[in-house]
Structure formats: structure tokens, C-alpha cells
Design a protein around this motif. Structure first.
Motif, PDB file in Angstrom:
ATOM      1  N   ARG A 102      25.593  -1.151   2.180  1.00 16.75           N
ATOM      2  CA  ARG A 102      25.817  -1.755   0.996  1.00 16.75           C
ATOM      3  C   ARG A 102      26.520  -1.062   0.186  1.00 16.75           C
ATOM      4  NH1 ARG A 102      20.474  -3.900  -2.304  1.00 16.75           N
ATOM      5  NH2 ARG A 102      20.404  -5.071  -0.201  1.00 16.75           N
ATOM      6  N   ALA A 103      27.653  -1.473  -0.473  1.00 18.71           N
ATOM      7  CA  ALA A 103      28.432  -0.861  -1.401  1.00 18.71           C
ATOM      8  C   ALA A 103      28.040  -1.176  -2.747  1.00 18.71           C
ATOM      9  CB  ALA A 103      30.171  -1.374  -0.903  1.00 18.71           C
ATOM     10  N   THR A 104      28.250  -0.094  -3.645  1.00 19.32           N
ATOM     11  CA  THR A 104      27.682  -0.413  -5.158  1.00 19.32           C
ATOM     12  C   THR A 104      28.963   0.357  -5.800  1.00 19.32           C
ATOM     13  OG1 THR A 104      26.180  -0.524  -6.803  1.00 19.32           O
ATOM     14  CG2 THR A 104      26.284   1.352  -5.113  1.00 19.32           C
ATOM     15  N   GLY A 105      28.979   0.081  -7.087  1.00 24.11           N
ATOM     16  CA  GLY A 105      30.123   0.782  -7.861  1.00 24.11           C
ATOM     17  C   GLY A 105      31.179   0.209  -8.414  1.00 24.11           C
ATOM     18  N   ASP A 106      32.343   0.926  -8.484  1.00 25.31           N
ATOM     19  CA  ASP A 106      33.582   0.502  -8.908  1.00 25.31           C
ATOM     20  C   ASP A 106      34.486   0.497  -7.621  1.00 25.31           C
ATOM     21  OD1 ASP A 106      35.834   0.053 -10.579  1.00 25.31           O
ATOM     22  OD2 ASP A 106      36.340   2.175 -10.974  1.00 25.31           O
ATOM     23  N   PHE A 107      34.555  -0.845  -7.321  1.00 23.41           N
ATOM     24  CA  PHE A 107      35.740  -1.178  -6.257  1.00 23.41           C
ATOM     25  C   PHE A 107      36.259  -2.450  -6.442  1.00 23.41           C
ATOM     26  CE2 PHE A 107      31.471  -2.574  -4.673  1.00 23.41           C
ATOM     27  CZ  PHE A 107      31.553  -4.024  -4.491  1.00 23.41           C
ATOM     28  N   LEU A 108      37.507  -2.622  -5.908  1.00 22.41           N
ATOM     29  CA  LEU A 108      38.466  -3.875  -6.156  1.00 22.41           C
ATOM     30  C   LEU A 108      38.367  -4.803  -5.173  1.00 22.41           C
ATOM     31  CD1 LEU A 108      41.515  -1.821  -7.354  1.00 22.41           C
ATOM     32  CD2 LEU A 108      39.635  -2.561  -8.699  1.00 22.41           C
ATOM     33  N   THR A 109      38.750  -6.170  -5.561  1.00 18.97           N
ATOM     34  CA  THR A 109      38.783  -7.183  -4.494  1.00 18.97           C
ATOM     35  C   THR A 109      39.676  -6.778  -3.497  1.00 18.97           C
ATOM     36  OG1 THR A 109      40.398  -8.411  -5.843  1.00 18.97           O
ATOM     37  CG2 THR A 109      38.030  -8.823  -5.883  1.00 18.97           C
ATOM     38  N   ASP A 110      40.795  -5.990  -3.722  1.00 17.26           N
ATOM     39  CA  ASP A 110      41.703  -5.747  -2.665  1.00 17.26           C
ATOM     40  C   ASP A 110      41.145  -4.696  -1.766  1.00 17.26           C
ATOM     41  OD1 ASP A 110      43.386  -6.794  -4.285  1.00 17.26           O
ATOM     42  OD2 ASP A 110      44.617  -5.217  -5.005  1.00 17.26           O
ATOM     43  N   GLN A 111      40.008  -4.184  -1.945  1.00 21.47           N
ATOM     44  CA  GLN A 111      39.534  -3.185  -0.930  1.00 21.47           C
ATOM     45  C   GLN A 111      38.413  -3.910   0.002  1.00 21.47           C
ATOM     46  OE1 GLN A 111      38.220  -0.500  -4.160  1.00 21.47           O
ATOM     47  NE2 GLN A 111      39.273   1.081  -3.202  1.00 21.47           N
ATOM     48  N   LEU A 112      38.137  -5.196  -0.325  1.00 22.76           N
ATOM     49  CA  LEU A 112      36.973  -5.859   0.321  1.00 22.76           C
ATOM     50  C   LEU A 112      37.173  -5.852   1.987  1.00 22.76           C
ATOM     51  CD1 LEU A 112      35.955  -8.473  -2.291  1.00 22.76           C
ATOM     52  CD2 LEU A 112      34.631  -6.280  -1.685  1.00 22.76           C
ATOM     53  N   ALA A 113      38.231  -6.160   2.294  1.00 23.32           N
ATOM     54  CA  ALA A 113      38.602  -6.718   3.572  1.00 23.32           C
ATOM     55  C   ALA A 113      38.490  -5.140   4.212  1.00 23.32           C
ATOM     56  CB  ALA A 113      39.869  -7.133   3.641  1.00 23.32           C
ATOM     57  N   PHE A 114      38.824  -4.095   3.898  1.00 28.88           N
ATOM     58  CA  PHE A 114      38.966  -2.898   4.463  1.00 28.88           C
ATOM     59  C   PHE A 114      37.290  -2.262   4.609  1.00 28.88           C
ATOM     60  CE2 PHE A 114      43.193  -2.829   2.467  1.00 28.88           C
ATOM     61  CZ  PHE A 114      43.990  -2.733   3.726  1.00 28.88           C
ATOM     62  N   MET A 115      36.786  -2.665   3.432  1.00 26.80           N
ATOM     63  CA  MET A 115      35.323  -2.382   3.579  1.00 26.80           C
ATOM     64  C   MET A 115      34.467  -2.997   4.650  1.00 26.80           C
ATOM     65  SD  MET A 115      34.804  -2.244  -0.704  1.00 26.80           S
ATOM     66  CE  MET A 115      33.391  -1.456  -1.008  1.00 26.80           C
ATOM     67  N   THR A 116      34.952  -4.104   4.679  1.00 25.27           N
ATOM     68  CA  THR A 116      34.377  -4.913   5.872  1.00 25.27           C
ATOM     69  C   THR A 116      34.481  -4.207   7.186  1.00 25.27           C
ATOM     70  OG1 THR A 116      35.581  -6.734   5.981  1.00 25.27           O
ATOM     71  CG2 THR A 116      33.556  -6.913   4.613  1.00 25.27           C
ATOM     72  N   ARG A 117      35.950  -3.861   7.410  1.00 26.00           N
ATOM     73  CA  ARG A 117      36.369  -3.339   8.535  1.00 26.00           C
ATOM     74  C   ARG A 117      35.702  -2.259   9.114  1.00 26.00           C
ATOM     75  NH1 ARG A 117      41.519  -2.406  10.603  1.00 26.00           N
ATOM     76  NH2 ARG A 117      40.457  -3.031  12.427  1.00 26.00           N
ATOM     77  N   VAL A 118      35.184  -1.396   7.923  1.00 27.89           N
ATOM     78  CA  VAL A 118      34.477   0.015   8.591  1.00 27.89           C
ATOM     79  C   VAL A 118      33.120  -0.081   8.459  1.00 27.89           C
ATOM     80  CG1 VAL A 118      36.529   1.509   7.457  1.00 27.89           C
ATOM     81  CG2 VAL A 118      34.377   0.837   6.193  1.00 27.89           C
ATOM     82  N   GLY A 119      32.517  -1.467   8.306  1.00 23.73           N
ATOM     83  CA  GLY A 119      30.929  -1.688   8.630  1.00 23.73           C
ATOM     84  C   GLY A 119      30.167  -2.069   7.265  1.00 23.73           C
ATOM     85  N   ILE A 120      30.616  -2.099   6.346  1.00 21.63           N
ATOM     86  CA  ILE A 120      29.815  -2.468   4.973  1.00 21.63           C
ATOM     87  C   ILE A 120      29.799  -3.939   5.063  1.00 21.63           C
ATOM     88  CG2 ILE A 120      29.886  -2.601   2.568  1.00 21.63           C
ATOM     89  CD1 ILE A 120      31.753  -0.171   2.809  1.00 21.63           C
ATOM     90  N   ASP A 121      28.524  -4.276   4.949  1.00 21.85           N
ATOM     91  CA  ASP A 121      28.109  -5.865   5.126  1.00 21.85           C
ATOM     92  C   ASP A 121      27.339  -6.244   3.911  1.00 21.85           C
ATOM     93  OD1 ASP A 121      25.966  -4.262   5.812  1.00 21.85           O
ATOM     94  OD2 ASP A 121      25.701  -5.441   7.786  1.00 21.85           O
ATOM     95  N   GLY A 122      27.010  -5.581   3.005  1.00 22.67           N
ATOM     96  CA  GLY A 122      26.373  -5.812   1.732  1.00 22.67           C
ATOM     97  C   GLY A 122      27.233  -5.302   0.505  1.00 22.67           C
ATOM     98  N   PHE A 123      27.175  -6.158  -0.518  1.00 19.88           N
ATOM     99  CA  PHE A 123      28.157  -5.722  -1.694  1.00 19.88           C
ATOM    100  C   PHE A 123      27.352  -5.951  -2.775  1.00 19.88           C
ATOM    101  CE2 PHE A 123      30.891  -6.557   1.887  1.00 19.88           C
ATOM    102  CZ  PHE A 123      31.725  -5.648   1.859  1.00 19.88           C
ATOM    103  N   GLU A 124      27.198  -4.924  -4.024  1.00 19.34           N
ATOM    104  CA  GLU A 124      26.940  -5.383  -5.334  1.00 19.34           C
ATOM    105  C   GLU A 124      27.999  -5.478  -5.944  1.00 19.34           C
ATOM    106  OE1 GLU A 124      24.293  -2.273  -6.353  1.00 19.34           O
ATOM    107  OE2 GLU A 124      22.653  -2.790  -5.006  1.00 19.34           O
TER     108      GLU A 124
END
Length: 162
Positions: A102-124
């Protein structure tokens, strides 16, 4: 913050516990510091357990215990701090972690696709990111150059017909 897991709004069943506070019944998230200090007690509990990693804390510190965790929360202190991308990939590839990241904190919508590519599947996610905006962001990258944990075929592989 709302929780989006696997592309849908989800209920957060985990309770964050600060260091030194008593543990509640049920799913709990503790800091890496507390996990390392109270490892035996925490792993002996009959409840799902999560560990929160700050951006400077490598998941390698969890070692084989990573597989025993239900959740690993990765902090993004600033959108410019990309260490959690590396930690997610390390968890999936080197440590073989199959639970929720799960990702939490300060991230941008532009980063979401990259986050899922590396295995993040939950987002606060902050309130400003709606489910519609989240799903649109995931679809922005149709083709990829780099291999990653998501198993998508890369542009060179597609060109080679493999």
C-alpha cells in the motif's frame, strides 16, 4: 484518506498503532522499529499484521518475515522521493512478497501507473483523487519499454513478435 485497492474503493480493515501503544484486536499496522523490537509477539498474534516502512527503511530488514505479513505500507514523503518504487519492486521480485503493498503520502496521479507496475496494489489517496481519476491515470500508459513486476510485454518484445 480513502483506500483504493486493486482499482476499487475498499474498506481499510487495518488499525495503525504508534510505537508503545497497546495493540488492538484485529488487523494492525506497526512501524518497522516496533516490528523488529517485538517480532516474536507480533508474529504470534492471531490477527493480520502489517508493517509501515518509511522511505529510508529498506524492506530487506524484514527478510523472510515479509512472507508472514498481510500488508506492507510504503511511505512517499514527497512525490519527488522515489525510493518506495524500488522497495515495492524489491518486495515483489527479490523477497517474493505476495501480500498487499500500500502506498501512502505525497504522490501524484501521474505516478499511479508506474506504482502499479512495480507491484503496489493499495493506495491511500487524498480526497482530490476520485476513483474515476485514479482509473483514468492507470490507463494512460498503453505501451511500456521497461520490464517490471506486472508482466506486461515491452515494446521491444512486441516489435520482435515474442
Amino acid at each position: 484518506m480513502p483506500l483504493i485497492r486493486n482499482g476499487a474503493v475498499a474498506e481499510n480493515l487495518f488499525t495503525e498503532v504508534v510505537d508503545g501503544a497497546p495493540l488492538p484486536d484485529g488487523p494492525t499496522v506497526v512501524s518497522l522499529t516496533r516490528f523488529l523490537a517485538d517480532r516474536e509477539t507480533l508474529l504470534a498474534r492471531n490477527a493480520p499484521l502489517g508493517v509501515r516502512l518509511k522511505s529510508a527503511e529498506s524492506p530487506a530488514a524484514l527478510g523472510e518475515d515479509a512472507a508472514r505479513l498481510s500488508l506492507i505500507v510504503l511511505e512517499f514523503p514527497r512525490f519527488r522521493d522515489g525510493r518506495a518504487f524500488s522497495w515495492a519492486r524489491m518486495l515483489r521480485t527479490r523477497l517474493g512478497y505476495r501480500g498487499e503493498i500500500r502506498a501512502t503520502g505525497d504522490f501524484l496521479t501521474d505516478q499511479l501507473a508506474f506504482m502499479t507496475r512495480v507491484g503496489i496494489d493499495g493506495f491511500e489517496v487524498p480526497e482530490k483523487i476520485s476513483l474515476e481519476l485514479f482509473q483514468r491515470a492507470l490507463g494512460e500508459m498503453r505501451f511500456v519499454y521497461q520490464p517490471s513486476t506486472d508482466g506486461r510485454r515491452t515494446i521491444p518484445e512486441l516489435r520482435a513478435g515474442s
